[in-house]
Design a protein around this motif. Sequence first.
Motif, PDB file in Angstrom:
ATOM      1  N   ALA A 153      19.112  37.591  33.947  1.00 56.59           N
ATOM      2  CA  ALA A 153      19.256  37.929  35.363  1.00 56.59           C
ATOM      3  C   ALA A 153      19.638  36.667  36.119  1.00 56.59           C
ATOM      4  O   ALA A 153      19.177  35.569  35.785  1.00 56.59           O
ATOM      5  CB  ALA A 153      17.962  38.508  35.928  1.00 56.59           C
ATOM      6  N   ALA A 154      20.491  36.821  37.130  1.00 54.66           N
ATOM      7  CA  ALA A 154      20.899  35.698  37.973  1.00 54.66           C
ATOM      8  C   ALA A 154      20.872  36.152  39.419  1.00 54.66           C
ATOM      9  O   ALA A 154      21.251  37.286  39.724  1.00 54.66           O
ATOM     10  CB  ALA A 154      22.294  35.210  37.601  1.00 54.66           C
ATOM     11  N   MET A 155      20.406  35.264  40.292  1.00 55.18           N
ATOM     12  CA  MET A 155      20.330  35.600  41.714  1.00 55.18           C
ATOM     13  C   MET A 155      21.213  34.667  42.519  1.00 55.18           C
ATOM     14  O   MET A 155      21.207  33.446  42.318  1.00 55.18           O
ATOM     15  CB  MET A 155      18.882  35.499  42.216  1.00 55.18           C
ATOM     16  N   MET A 156      21.997  35.258  43.422  1.00 53.81           N
ATOM     17  CA  MET A 156      22.875  34.501  44.304  1.00 53.81           C
ATOM     18  C   MET A 156      22.436  34.717  45.753  1.00 53.81           C
ATOM     19  O   MET A 156      22.037  35.823  46.131  1.00 53.81           O
ATOM     20  CB  MET A 156      24.322  34.975  44.162  1.00 53.81           C
ATOM     21  N   LYS A 157      22.514  33.672  46.531  1.00 54.62           N
ATOM     22  CA  LYS A 157      22.245  33.785  47.963  1.00 54.62           C
ATOM     23  C   LYS A 157      23.413  33.172  48.715  1.00 54.62           C
ATOM     24  O   LYS A 157      23.688  31.981  48.591  1.00 54.62           O
ATOM     25  CB  LYS A 157      20.944  33.067  48.342  1.00 54.62           C
ATOM     26  N   ASP A 158      24.136  34.015  49.454  1.00 53.04           N
ATOM     27  CA  ASP A 158      25.306  33.571  50.218  1.00 53.04           C
ATOM     28  C   ASP A 158      26.276  32.759  49.353  1.00 53.04           C
ATOM     29  O   ASP A 158      26.776  31.707  49.750  1.00 53.04           O
ATOM     30  CB  ASP A 158      24.859  32.739  51.426  1.00 53.04           C
ATOM     31  N   GLY A 159      26.517  33.279  48.145  1.00 47.14           N
ATOM     32  CA  GLY A 159      27.498  32.655  47.263  1.00 47.14           C
ATOM     33  C   GLY A 159      27.008  31.486  46.450  1.00 47.14           C
ATOM     34  O   GLY A 159      27.779  30.874  45.706  1.00 47.14           O
TER      35      GLY A 159
END
Length: 256
Positions: A15-21
Motif C-alpha cells: 500500500a502507498a499513500m499520497m498527499k497532494d502528489g
Amino acid sequence: MITVGIDVGSISAKAAMMKDGELIGSKVMLTGYNARNAGERVFTDLLVELDIQRDAVDRIVATGYGRNSVDVADKAVTEITCHAAGAHFQDPAVRCVIDIGGQDSKVIAMDTTGRVTDFAMNDKCAAGTGRFLEVMARALEVDLDAFGEMSLEADQPAAISSLCTVFAESEVISLIARGERRENIIAGIHESIGSRVIAMANRVGITEPVMMTGGVAKNIGVVRALEKKSGKPIRVSAHAQVNGAIGAALIAANIA
C-alpha cells in the motif's frame, strides 16, 4: 487530497499513500492465502503507521492480481498501467520498465508522459520470477536475501538450460551433487532469468533509460544479469517493491 494505492500480489500486498502528489508512506506485508484480507490489512496498518483516519482518505485504487478482491477500493486498475505511472513519478526520464514480481514478469514501454505504448507479460509460468528464486533458494539451502551478493562471487556461472521451474530445480540438484560451487549455481540461475526476461523485453523494444521494479529488484545479481544480457544500464527504483501501489495512488487522484 489523500489517495491510497493497494497492490495485492501473489506473494506480498503493498500500500502507498499520497498527499497532494507527494508520497508520504508505504507498507509491505505477505499476502498469505486470503487476498481480500491482505488488501484490508495492509491498508489498515498503513493508516495506523501514519496516524491517519480512514475517512481522511479521499480515494483508493487497487491493482495487482488480487485487485478485484479489495473491497475498500473505489476502482481496480491493471498493474501495467499502475507500474508505468509509478515509474514515471519516480523518474520521468524512464522509457522502459522491467518488473519482476512473485509470479509474473513484465516489460513496459512508455512515452514521455508515462503512457504505456507497448508491453509484454509472462503470467503463465513461474520461471524467472520471485517464486522461481524461492524454489532455487530452498534447493540450495541458502537464504534468499543472500542470493544477490553470493552470485557476485561466482567465478564461472553454471549453465542452467531449462526455463521450467521444476526442471531447473532438477538441474540445480544435479549441479549440487557434482560439487559445483553455490555461488556459480546462483549466478547461473540469475543468468537464466536474465535471458528469459530480456528475450521478452526485446519483443517490446528496450529504450533507455530502463528502470527495474518489483521485489526481485532488491537482488543485485538479477539486476547485473539483466544488464549483461541487455547491454544497457538498469536503474533500480528507490521504492521498487511498492511501485505499483504508488502508481495506483497517483491514478486515484485523477479518477472522477
